[in-house]
Structure formats: structure tokens, C-alpha cells
Motif scaffolding. Structure first.
Motif, PDB file in Angstrom:
ATOM      1  N   VAL A   1      -3.342   7.132   1.316  1.00 39.35           N
ATOM      2  CA  VAL A   1      -3.186   7.193   2.781  1.00 39.35           C
ATOM      3  C   VAL A   1      -4.563   7.192   3.452  1.00 39.35           C
ATOM      4  N   SER A   2      -5.556   7.844   2.836  1.00 39.34           N
ATOM      5  CA  SER A   2      -6.912   7.893   3.402  1.00 39.34           C
ATOM      6  C   SER A   2      -7.524   6.505   3.545  1.00 39.34           C
ATOM      7  N   GLU A   3      -7.128   5.591   2.671  1.00 41.10           N
ATOM      8  CA  GLU A   3      -7.663   4.223   2.732  1.00 41.10           C
ATOM      9  C   GLU A   3      -7.276   3.509   4.023  1.00 41.10           C
ATOM     10  N   VAL A   4      -6.176   3.954   4.647  1.00 38.05           N
ATOM     11  CA  VAL A   4      -5.682   3.256   5.857  1.00 38.05           C
ATOM     12  C   VAL A   4      -5.623   4.166   7.083  1.00 38.05           C
TER      13      VAL A   4
ATOM     14  N   GLN B   1       0.905  -1.155   0.000  1.00 37.70           N
ATOM     15  CA  GLN B   1       0.000   0.000   0.000  1.00 37.70           C
ATOM     16  C   GLN B   1       0.941   1.199   0.000  1.00 37.70           C
ATOM     17  N   SER B   2       1.280   1.691  -1.187  1.00 37.84           N
ATOM     18  CA  SER B   2       2.316   2.713  -1.269  1.00 37.84           C
ATOM     19  C   SER B   2       1.936   3.803  -2.253  1.00 37.84           C
ATOM     20  N   ALA B   3       2.582   4.951  -2.095  1.00 42.51           N
ATOM     21  CA  ALA B   3       2.399   6.067  -3.021  1.00 42.51           C
ATOM     22  C   ALA B   3       3.634   6.949  -2.936  1.00 42.51           C
ATOM     23  N   ALA B   4       3.895   7.684  -4.006  1.00 46.10           N
ATOM     24  CA  ALA B   4       5.059   8.565  -4.043  1.00 46.10           C
ATOM     25  C   ALA B   4       4.819   9.787  -3.170  1.00 46.10           C
TER      26      ALA B   4
ATOM     27  N   ALA C   1       0.243   5.934   9.553  1.00 46.49           N
ATOM     28  CA  ALA C   1       0.042   4.768   8.690  1.00 46.49           C
ATOM     29  C   ALA C   1       1.338   3.977   8.491  1.00 46.49           C
ATOM     30  N   THR C   2       2.470   4.680   8.437  1.00 46.60           N
ATOM     31  CA  THR C   2       3.761   3.994   8.230  1.00 46.60           C
ATOM     32  C   THR C   2       4.164   3.216   9.477  1.00 46.60           C
TER      33      THR C   2
ATOM     34  N   ALA D   1       2.241   2.076  11.704  1.00 44.33           N
ATOM     35  CA  ALA D   1       1.297   0.955  11.847  1.00 44.33           C
ATOM     36  C   ALA D   1       1.480  -0.105  10.756  1.00 44.33           C
ATOM     37  N   ARG D   2       2.452   0.090   9.874  1.00 41.71           N
ATOM     38  CA  ARG D   2       2.785  -0.834   8.772  1.00 41.71           C
ATOM     39  C   ARG D   2       1.614  -1.005   7.787  1.00 41.71           C
ATOM     40  N   LYS D   3       0.841   0.060   7.609  1.00 38.78           N
ATOM     41  CA  LYS D   3      -0.275   0.023   6.658  1.00 38.78           C
ATOM     42  C   LYS D   3       0.046   0.775   5.370  1.00 38.78           C
ATOM     43  N   PHE D   4       1.171   1.497   5.360  1.00 37.31           N
ATOM     44  CA  PHE D   4       1.507   2.341   4.212  1.00 37.31           C
ATOM     45  C   PHE D   4       3.024   2.442   4.092  1.00 37.31           C
TER      46      PHE D   4
END
Length: 448
Positions: free
Chosen positions: A241-244, A181-184, A270-271, A273-276
């Protein structure tokens, strides 16, 4: 968390409020990270730049030792000759008032147990991906290792200056192959030979790296021809990020303007919590993008207090105990790496709780032996700095301690053991012995 509170309460009861505030600030300003990747993705080159910008080294040297020196973290002659990392090397540096302990790990599958050793004791990691090669076989392996030890991480897409660089292809591969679950959090200004700098999507600022070694970071407004692209990518970052993250999702769904601080706080939550996984970009070899990555380590990766570490209490049938991670508790340290040096066995320790001092007696829980700490050092590749004490959250090394990799040391007041690292079963296991002492020179051919 309860143990952390009880340790804090004990300090308060003794009137040590200043001491309590001092160690908490020290822990908040500490990061233990590893740098892992597939072969030739640029881990050691990236570490070399990090050490240069943080003032730990005063000249940049290249991998393979073309200049006769070689990268700082590749201290073995064979590493410099072959241009590869064979053994993980530890160092530490300071950036913006934070202490960062770094372990540079090998990329070759032959030395993958070195990655296991490092990841077992780290709180966060940087996964380096090549912008041309993308997600490769060992990228998948090291990512699986990070998941096994539940390590929050940031990704760094390296080598944007190379022919065929395509960071968006690599980002899509990470989502598809690694299930990230990543983004730039950045977009590049130009690619390949035209790679000039980066645009920070959180702060909406353009970054360029000037000076002989890219040490001067010059900020400016987003180029007018990139405005639409940058806003699209920022919206994509907010969506992912909103998804998590519920707090950011509420603001996003209500169409409220999202400030840089709000976005940064959501990415951190989110990071940790290991969700992003936030994705950074740059070219370590061309000295572009390293300082923002260091800022990302401070902004988004956890301090030792934000990571839960579990020990097994041997006095209570291996009942699980959550360690407070504070210097106020009893000493609990894990020997995660042994190295034969010129002064004897060097034992690397990650301290999970309490304080270790030179001259202290510590107990090996696995063997029951009590040992005196004759020398305590902090490592900078193959160099050492003698220290008098170290506290929870730090990575240090001791001499003259006879133990095995995976042994737990305490001050004797508790009988805790840390869970050991994962070691894969050998594909082939055998021992070859000469028939007699006289046949030492005989060559035996084995066929498989």
C-alpha cells in the motif's frame, strides 16, 4: 465536483440545510457493487450468503436447486436446473446501516454482455477467485471489463475448504496475470479440511464463524503459533500500500507504528483511486469469511459521490459534462438492461443525478419522446417492491417505458446522454428466412 458544489449551494440558498445533510448522508451510506468471476468460482453462493446475513432472505438454499428451491438470484428454471447464472440479477440489502445494491453476474463467456451491462453502471465490484482454480480465462475477461469501466474492486479468494486450496498461489497469479497491485488483508487459519477461520491483518484479530450458518462472528487474539507469519503478512500489506499511498509511505519509511485506522484509511484511498486491490479470503459454501468481506465493501469501495460520471451535452456538440451525482440536479438516468416480464417490458435504470418519481414525465434523449412513469420498483431477484421515488446513486426498474438498452432519460431540462457500454463485434452474423410462408416447417442445414 463543481456541479456537486453548485447543487449544494442551491439547496443552501433555499434554506434546505437539513435536506442537504440528509441526502449527503444517504449517498455516503450507499454502495453499488457487482460480483463477477470465472465459471463456478462461487459468485451466486456468495451472494446467497450475503442476502442471508443481511436479513434479506431467511434460509440458505444451494445452487442447482438440490433442495428443490435453488439460490435466490438464479430465478430462471434453466438457471436452477443447470446450476449456472444466465442473466444478471439485481437486489439490495442493508449492512451496518449502509444500503448495498448488488448485481450478481454470469461467469460463462456466452453471457459476457450481461457483465458489461452491470459493470457499466456500478461504482465498485468484488472479483471472486477460486483458491484451487486460481486466475482462469474468464477471470482475466471480467478483470479487463472492470478496468475498462474504471471500477475500484476488492478480490475474494473463495473455496479455502477445498482440497488443493492455495490462496498465496492465487494472489501471486493475480499479480502476474492480472497485473494487480494487491495484497492480502486476511490470512486463513488452516486450509482445506482444517480451515477454521481468518486473521484480520488490519485489526490483528482472529475471526471464527460459529452457529448453524456461520452467523456468529467470534473475535479473539491471534493464535500464538501464527504470530510471526501474521506480522510478516501485515508488513507486506503495509509495503504494497505504501508504494501507491504517500501518507502511509511517509510513516512506513520513518519506521513509525501504523495504527489500524491509519492503515484502513490508506487502503481506502488507494482502492478508490484504483491503485490497490485488497484481497479477502474465505469459503462462502462453508459460511466463513462473508461478513468481513461485507465490512470491506463498506470500508474500501466508493460511494456514488466518490465516482466521477461523465455525460455528453447534446446541445453543445457532445461536450463532456461531469455529473454532480446529487439528487439536487436535473434527472439523468441510464437504461442499462431490458427484461421481458409478465407485466411487459421491465427497464432497469441507474440514476446518476436528480430524482425520479412515480407519475413523473421523463424524456428519452435518444428518441425525444416524453413518457410517464407508471410504476417504479426496486428489484430483489425476480421479486419487486413498489416505491414512490428514487434518487441519484440508486438502481431501480420501471414498467411501461418503451426504449432501447443504453438510452438516457432526463426530466427535459437538459439534453445529456451517458456513454453506452462496450459490446464486442459478433464473430458471426446472419439471418435465415424461409423462402415462402408455406415453407415454415422446412429445416435448413447451415454449414460453416
Amino acid at each position: 465536483a463543481r456541479r456537486a458544489m453548485s447543487s449544494a449551494s442551491a439547496l443552501r440558498a433555499r434554506g434546505d440545510d437539513k435536506e442537504l445533510a440528509r441526502w449527503r448522508e444517504s449517498m455516503d451510506r450507499m454502495r453499488n457493487i457487482g460480483i463477477s468471476a470465472h465459471i463456478d468460482s462461487g459468485k451466486t453462493t456468495l451472494t446467497e450468503r450475503v442476502l442471508y446475513y443481511t436479513g434479506r432472505i431467511h434460509e440458505i438454499h444451494e445452487v442447482r436447486g438440490r433442495d428443490g428451491v435453488g439460490a435466490k438470484m438464479d430465478s430462471m428454471d434453466l438457471e436452477r436446473e443447470k446450476g449456472i447464472t444466465i442473466q444478471s440479477a439485481a437486489t439490495y440489502c442493508t449492512w451496518n446501516g449502509y444500503q448495498i445494491n448488488i448485481i450478481d453476474t454470469p461467469g460463462h463467456v456466452d453471457f459476457t454482455v450481461e457483465v458489461e451491462r452491470a459493470l457499466r453502471v456500478l461504482d465498485g465490484a468484488i472479483l471472486v477467485l477460486c483458491s484451487v482454480g486460481g486466475v482462469q480465462s474468464q477471470s482475466i475477461t471480467v478483470d479487463r471489463q472492470m478496468k475498462r469501466y474504471e471500477i475500484p474492486r476488492v478480490a475474494f479468494i473463495n473455496k479455502l475448504d477445498r482440497m488443493g486450496a492455495d490462496p498465496w498461489k492465487v494472489l501471486n497469479q493475480a499479480r502476474a496475470k492480472l497485473r494487480h497491485q494487491s495484497a492480502a488483508v486476511q490470512v486463513p487459519i488452516g486450509l482445506e479440511e482444517e480451515f477454521e477461520g481468518l486473521v484480520d491483518l488490519v485489526e490483528l484479530k482472529a475471526l471464527k464463524f460459529e452457529g448453524g450458518s456461520g452467523q456468529e462472528v467470534v473475535t479473539s487474539d491471534v493464535p500464538s503459533n501464527m504470530q510471526d507469519f501474521v506480522m510478516d503478512k501485515r508488513r507486506e500489506l503495509i509495503e504494497v500500500v505504501s508504494e501507491v499511498d504517500d501518507q502511509l509511505a511517509e510513516a512506513f519509511l520513518n519506521d513509525e507504528p501504523i495504527t489500524a485506522n491509519e492503515l484502513k484509511a490508506a487502503i481506502r484511498r488507494a482502492t478508490v483511486a484504483r491503485k490497490f486491490i485488497p484481497v479477502y479470503m474465505g469459503s462462502a459454501f462453508k459460511n466463513k469469511g462473508v461478513q468481513p468481506l461485507l465490512n470491506g465493501v463498506l470500508d474500501y469501495l466508493p460511494c456514488p459521490l466518490e465516482v466521477e460520471n461523465i455525460a455528453l451535452d447534446q446541445n453543445k456538440s457532445e461536450e463532456k459534462v461531469s455529473l454532480s451525482g446529487t439528487p439536487a440536479g436535473p434527472l439523468v438516468a441510464l437504461a442499462f438492461k431490458l427484461e421481458e416480464g409478465r407485466f411487459g417490458q421491465l427497464t432497469y435504470l441507474r440514476i446518476y443525478e436528480g430524482v425520479i418519481r412515480k407519475g413523473d414525465f421523463i424524456q428519452n434523449v435518444n428518441t425525444g419522446k416524453k413518457i410517464k412513469v407508471p410504476r417504479l420498483v426496486r428489484m430483489h431477484s425476480n421479486e419487486m417492491e413498489d416505491i414512490q421515488e428514487a434518487h441519484a446513486g440508486q438502481i431501480v426498474a420501471v414498467f411501461g417505458v418503451d426504449c432501447s438498452s443504453g438510452d438516457t432519460f432526463t426530466d427535459g431540462s437538459v439534453k445529456y446522454t451517458m456513454t453506452s457500454m462496450h459490446v464486442a463485434e459478433p464473430v458471426m452474423s446472419l439471418a435465415v428466412n424461409p423462402i415462402s410462408k408455406d415453407s415454415g416447417g422446412q429445416v435448413t442445414h447451415l454449414l460453416f
